[in-house]
Design a protein around this motif. Structure first.
Motif, mmCIF file in Angstrom:
data_model
loop_
_atom_site.group_PDB
_atom_site.id
_atom_site.type_symbol
_atom_site.label_atom_id
_atom_site.label_comp_id
_atom_site.label_asym_id
_atom_site.label_seq_id
_atom_site.Cartn_x
_atom_site.Cartn_y
_atom_site.Cartn_z
ATOM 1 N N SER A 413 0.844 -1.207 0.000
ATOM 2 C CA SER A 413 0.000 0.000 0.000
ATOM 3 C C SER A 413 0.875 1.251 0.000
ATOM 4 C CB SER A 413 -0.908 0.068 1.229
ATOM 5 O OG SER A 413 -1.405 -1.172 1.546
ATOM 6 N N ALA A 414 1.944 1.211 0.800
ATOM 7 C CA ALA A 414 2.842 2.375 0.855
ATOM 8 C C ALA A 414 3.446 2.637 -0.525
ATOM 9 C CB ALA A 414 3.941 2.128 1.884
ATOM 10 N N ARG A 415 3.759 1.568 -1.211
ATOM 11 C CA ARG A 415 4.367 1.695 -2.541
ATOM 12 C C ARG A 415 3.380 2.300 -3.537
ATOM 13 N NH1 ARG A 415 7.110 -1.176 -6.094
ATOM 14 N NH2 ARG A 415 5.337 -2.552 -6.453
ATOM 15 N N ILE A 416 2.133 1.823 -3.434
ATOM 16 C CA ILE A 416 1.102 2.303 -4.366
ATOM 17 C C ILE A 416 0.856 3.802 -4.162
ATOM 18 C CG2 ILE A 416 -1.385 2.097 -4.946
ATOM 19 C CD1 ILE A 416 -0.905 -1.014 -4.383
ATOM 20 N N THR A 417 0.903 4.215 -2.885
ATOM 21 C CA THR A 417 0.703 5.655 -2.628
ATOM 22 C C THR A 417 2.027 6.422 -2.731
ATOM 23 O OG1 THR A 417 0.962 5.252 -0.279
ATOM 24 C CG2 THR A 417 -1.299 5.271 -1.109
ATOM 25 N N LYS A 418 3.044 5.738 -3.230
ATOM 26 C CA LYS A 418 4.376 6.334 -3.444
ATOM 27 C C LYS A 418 5.006 6.891 -2.159
ATOM 28 C CE LYS A 418 4.107 7.456 -8.401
ATOM 29 N NZ LYS A 418 3.859 6.063 -8.741
ATOM 30 N N ASP A 419 4.673 6.260 -1.037
ATOM 31 C CA ASP A 419 5.308 6.645 0.227
ATOM 32 C C ASP A 419 6.558 5.761 0.384
ATOM 33 O OD1 ASP A 419 6.100 7.256 2.742
ATOM 34 O OD2 ASP A 419 4.163 6.889 3.718
ATOM 35 N N PHE A 420 7.618 6.168 -0.352
ATOM 36 C CA PHE A 420 8.768 5.272 -0.446
ATOM 37 C C PHE A 420 9.567 5.178 0.841
ATOM 38 C CE2 PHE A 420 7.996 6.337 -4.982
ATOM 39 C CZ PHE A 420 7.569 5.062 -5.341
ATOM 40 N N ASN A 421 9.538 6.245 1.644
ATOM 41 C CA ASN A 421 10.249 6.154 2.923
ATOM 42 C C ASN A 421 9.644 5.063 3.785
ATOM 43 O OD1 ASN A 421 12.011 8.133 2.329
ATOM 44 N ND2 ASN A 421 10.806 9.768 3.308
ATOM 45 N N ARG A 422 8.307 5.073 3.827
ATOM 46 C CA ARG A 422 7.598 4.076 4.627
ATOM 47 C C ARG A 422 7.847 2.673 4.045
ATOM 48 N NH1 ARG A 422 6.251 2.271 9.070
ATOM 49 N NH2 ARG A 422 4.347 1.084 9.268
ATOM 50 N N SER A 423 7.829 2.584 2.728
ATOM 51 C CA SER A 423 7.985 1.258 2.129
ATOM 52 C C SER A 423 9.405 0.719 2.385
ATOM 53 C CB SER A 423 7.596 1.279 0.645
ATOM 54 O OG SER A 423 8.704 1.283 -0.175
ATOM 55 N N ASP A 424 10.407 1.610 2.386
ATOM 56 C CA ASP A 424 11.777 1.171 2.705
ATOM 57 C C ASP A 424 11.890 0.723 4.157
ATOM 58 O OD1 ASP A 424 12.683 1.564 0.213
ATOM 59 O OD2 ASP A 424 13.695 3.476 0.611
ATOM 60 N N GLU A 425 11.203 1.451 5.012
ATOM 61 C CA GLU A 425 11.215 1.132 6.432
ATOM 62 C C GLU A 425 10.626 -0.275 6.654
ATOM 63 O OE1 GLU A 425 9.996 4.926 8.453
ATOM 64 O OE2 GLU A 425 8.671 3.451 9.433
ATOM 65 N N LEU A 426 9.513 -0.512 5.939
ATOM 66 C CA LEU A 426 8.838 -1.805 6.099
ATOM 67 C C LEU A 426 9.681 -2.934 5.512
ATOM 68 C CD1 LEU A 426 5.308 -0.446 5.336
ATOM 69 C CD2 LEU A 426 5.912 -1.683 7.421
ATOM 70 N N ARG A 427 10.372 -2.636 4.404
ATOM 71 C CA ARG A 427 11.251 -3.653 3.825
ATOM 72 C C ARG A 427 12.319 -4.068 4.833
ATOM 73 N NH1 ARG A 427 13.331 -5.087 -1.180
ATOM 74 N NH2 ARG A 427 12.546 -3.322 -2.370
ATOM 75 N N LYS A 428 12.812 -3.076 5.553
ATOM 76 C CA LYS A 428 13.852 -3.360 6.525
ATOM 77 C C LYS A 428 13.297 -4.253 7.633
ATOM 78 C CE LYS A 428 17.734 -1.614 8.877
ATOM 79 N NZ LYS A 428 17.376 -2.439 10.033
#
Ligand code: AMP
Ligand code: ZN
Length: 449
Positions: A413-428
């Motif tokens: 969802s973060a990726r779809i809304t282009k919230d890349f900081n959040r998506s990187d955080e979640l990947r970690k």
């Protein structure tokens, strides 16, 4: 098995000295920093060679040294204010961690140079006794290269250049061919060594780098053993000097097969710490690339061909490896019998001076061959992977725990809304839980090892 011998400059049929037992020595890391991935090319090569020998039935005694005393370890331990022991132990452990990540099998034994100073002293005493070594005015002990007529054989050094320099001395561990001259076996203590010294019959000092490997290898494998490996830059002066010291001290032929891997390059230049153009395994992990993709990349070329490292190539290799993993997982969980035809082809390529690029084609062929039952394909891949070490045996169909799945969905969802900081955080967070997520056209792919 045919192997290219750097000593004779030709491919030779491999014949061990002692039945099916093989003594093999690999020059190991100088533990003053994290090894760079060029160094790992050398260790992956040694590992694949050992695995291939074991695969065809040899019993390999593999020794690797840890250089924990030399010019560089002293220089850098002092700079950090740590004791030599504390400093080198840290990097030794980091090396072992990287080794496991790259699926490099542990050597039979790791020999730390500081544990073999006694053997080094005995060897130097022998060289003095026999007249191959002498004490310089500076109190250090040098090897006299003109006393050993075979000096330069491994590197095809011109005798004229050697004659010009004969009688000259060099104290540094590392130097160029043009500087070939009498090299230090034992270095007399000076202030820059600080508290690093041994009080021995040779005086207060420390060993030179080259004598370390001569003493450790002959102590562990005997005066005459089968295979010695290292990167191409070890050929001079390190291995040339090892041959001179060992053969003069023992009076026996030292090593039958010398094998050297080619460079890992960056932008056409050797990857090295001194040029500052190096990457470590940490860089690969930070970029979220499976380190085994690096291993795969090394296998895609013959060990004797230089490889120019690029991130694009590594990412491409990772895609190929993931494809292999998926194809493998699709074969199901039953393990049948190894397909002999593919196995023989694989052995044939290995026997051709470790032709890993072609050995990899066998892996692809068998994994895709629908004429072979799934369970047999699976068994064959696992069998070939004993040499390739690409991690098939530990690959599990990923069962994603609920906690991880939630993070994956949230990241999507973060990726779809282009919230890349959040998506990187979640990947970690996902990585920290032992999973790896990769974006693909059909949705995220999840892996665990
Ligand atoms: P060192 O720790 O410097 O003694 O190096 C460890 C091993 O890595 C040796 O076998 C070197 O020959 C090898 N090596 C160093 N740099 C490279 C490189 N860029 N490509 C391939 N092998 C290398
Ligand atoms: Zn060595």
């Amino acid at each position: 098995m045919k192997l290219y011998n750097t000593l004779t400059k030709k491919e030779e049929e491999f014949k061990p000295i002692n039945g099916n037992k093989v003594g093999m020595y690999t020059c190991g890391p100088t533990v003053y920093n994290f090894p760079h991935i060029g160094n790992y090319r050398a260790y992956i090569f040694g590992d694949v060679l050992k695995r291939a020998l074991v695969y065809v039935g040899y019993d390999v005694n593999h020794i690797m040294n840890i250089t924990d005393i030399d010019d560089k370890t002293i220089r850098d331990s002092k700079a950090t204010g740590k004791s030599l022991k504390e400093f080198t132990e840290y990097y030794t452990n980091e090396f072992f961690k990287d080794r496991d990540i790259l699926n490099i099998l542990p050597a039979t034994k790791y020999t730390k140079a500081t544990d073999y100073v006694k053997e080094m002293v005995v060897m130097i005493e022998k060289l003095l006794e026999k007249g191959f070594a002498y004490k310089g005015e500076d109190g250090s002990i040098y090897f006299s290269i003109k006393k050993f007529p075979k000096y330069g054989e491994l590197n095809n050094l011109s005798l004229d250049a050697l004659k010009e320099n004969a009688g000259g001395r060099i104290i540094k561990d590392e130097y160029e061919k043009d500087d070939a001259r009498d090299f230090a076996l034992w270095k007399m203590w000076d202030e820059s060594d600080g508290d690093v010294f041994w009080e021995t019959s040779l005086g207060k000092g420390r060993p030179g780098w080259h004598i370390e490997c001569s003493a450790m290898s002959t102590k562990e494998l005997g005066n005459h053993f089968d295979i010695h490996t290292g990167g191409i830059d070890n050929m001079f002066p390190h291995h040339e000097n090892e041959i001179a010291q060992s053969e003069c001290a023992t009076g026996e032929h030292f090593v039958n097969y010398w094998m050297h891997n080619a460079w890992l390059l960056v932008d056409g230049k050797k990857m090295s710490k001194s040029l500052g153009n190096f990457y470590t395994l940490r860089d690969i992990i930070e970029k979220n690339i499976n380190p085994l993709a690096f291993r795969y990349l090394m296998l895609m070329a013959s060990y004797r061909t230089p490889i120019n490292f690029t991130w694009e190539a590594l990412v491409g290799t990772e895609t190929a490896l993931k494809r292999l993993y998926n194809l493998f997982l699709e074969l199901g969980e039953d393990t049948g019998t190894v397909n002999e035809e593919y196995k023989n082809k694989f052995k044939e390529y290995l026997a051709n001076d470790l032709d890993t690029p072609r050995a990899l084609t066998v892996l692809w062929d068998v994994i895709k061959d629908e004429k072979v039952p799934n369970a047999d394909r699976r068994a064959t891949v696992l069998d070939l992977d004993q040499v390739l070490g690409l991690g098939f045996s530990t690959l599990k169909k990923t069962i994603i725990p609920e906690e991880v799945q939630k993070l994956i969905d949230e990241r999507e969802s973060a990726r779809i809304t282009k919230d890349f900081n959040r998506s990187d955080e979640l990947r970690k967070k996902i990585n920290d839980l032992g999973f790896e997520v990769k974006d693909a056209p059909g949705g995220p792919l999840v892996y665990s090892h």
